[in-house]
Design an enzyme around this catalytic site. Structure first.
Site, PDB file in Angstrom:
ATOM      1  N   ASP A  92      -4.929  -3.435  -0.240  1.00 27.13           N
ATOM      2  CA  ASP A  92      -3.583  -2.966  -0.571  1.00 27.13           C
ATOM      3  C   ASP A  92      -2.622  -4.136  -0.365  1.00 27.13           C
ATOM      4  O   ASP A  92      -2.320  -4.513   0.774  1.00 27.13           O
ATOM      5  CB  ASP A  92      -3.176  -1.794   0.326  1.00 27.13           C
ATOM      6  N   LYS A 140       0.931   1.933  -5.437  1.00 28.92           N
ATOM      7  CA  LYS A 140       1.156   2.659  -4.183  1.00 28.92           C
ATOM      8  C   LYS A 140       2.638   2.605  -3.837  1.00 28.92           C
ATOM      9  O   LYS A 140       3.278   1.573  -4.028  1.00 28.92           O
ATOM     10  CB  LYS A 140       0.295   1.999  -3.099  1.00 28.92           C
ATOM     11  N   LYS A 173      -1.082   6.100  -5.285  1.00 23.37           N
ATOM     12  CA  LYS A 173      -1.193   6.386  -3.853  1.00 23.37           C
ATOM     13  C   LYS A 173       0.188   6.563  -3.233  1.00 23.37           C
ATOM     14  O   LYS A 173       0.895   5.585  -3.010  1.00 23.37           O
ATOM     15  CB  LYS A 173      -1.957   5.261  -3.145  1.00 23.37           C
TER      16      LYS A 173
END
Length: 256
Positions: free
Chosen positions: A102, A165, A197
């Protein structure tokens, strides 16, 4: 099973159970791995700092929970615009054995009008990842402006992101339904293989159900799976287990 319980069950299966605290230790990560093996099934992944990947891998193997993915973070949490450092961190994360990375998009640079550095950073980090899944954190709560949230999402997807995300969880405003709407719409327009996400701020099954509802409305019920949807959360799991009346249930017997 009630709709709320169904949402709780799904949210566990879609969860990146997270600890990203300055005081994290090997023991805290070991405990997180044990929590990820729940009476309602395993979470999709855990998300931890890179240095803890080896101990997490060892623990998950001992638990017989090899299906739980290990995610980590790079260029975190500030989203700096130094591409070389972001790439070095990403390569190191992959070398540690991360299944997923991430990375934080250089969102402040975008707010100042620089679109190219975000695109180039994501593109370079995706190249560094190879087959490892790349999730790009756009920090939607700081971007705030819907046009900036949209643009960060577009640039990330164009540069090769596997997921977009919302948040690092380190700023006052994290995942919101408004940001989810924008980001999922961009996915529907650009590439429905890209995942989404929401991270931070999802506290219970009712809120999880709201995010799932937005995703299903925009992309269809069949789109939502661990390959395309994750919840980034630390405290959510306990709430979901309470909803399922499993908070005190014994854990399944796995491994040794």
């Amino acid at each position: 099973m009630t709709d709320l319980k169904k949402a709780a069950q799904r949210a566990i299966e879609l969860m990146d159970l997270t600890t990203l605290n300055d005081d994290d230790t090997d023991q805290k990560v070991i405990d997180l791995c044990h929590k990820a093996v729940t009476p309602a099934g395993n979470t999709a992944a855990i998300c931890i700092y890179p240095r803890f990947i080896p101990i997490a891998r060892k623990t998950l193997d001992e638990l017989g929970a090899e299906d739980i993915q290990i995610a980590t973070v790079t260029n975190f949490p500030h989203g700096n615009d130094d591409i070389a450092i972001a790439v070095l961190e990403t390569r190191a994360a992959v070398a540690y054995g991360a299944d997923e990375v991430d990375v934080v998009f250089p969102y402040r640079a975008l707010m100042e009008g620089n679109e190219s550095v975000g695109y180039e950073l994501v593109k370079a980090c995706k190249e560094a990842c190879g087959d490892v899944l790349l999730k790009v954190i756009i920090e939607s709560g700081v971007l705030a402006d819907p046009a900036l949230i949209r643009r960060a999402s577009e640039l990330s997807i164009d540069a090769g992101a596997d997921f977009i995300k919302t948040s690092t969880g380190k700023v006052p405003v994290n995942a919101t339904l408004e940001a989810a709407e924008i980001m999922l719409t961009v996915i529907s327009e650009k590439n429905t293989k890209v995942g989404f996400k929401p991270a931070g701020g999802v506290r219970d099954a009712a809120q999880a159900a709201e995010f799932l509802g937005v995703a299903e409305r925009i992309l269809g019920a069949d789109w939502v799976s661990p390959r395309t949807f994750r919840f980034g959360a630390s405290s959510l799991l306990n709430s979901l287990l309470h909803t399922l009346e499993l908070a005190d249930a014994p854990k399944p017997t796995q491994g040794y």
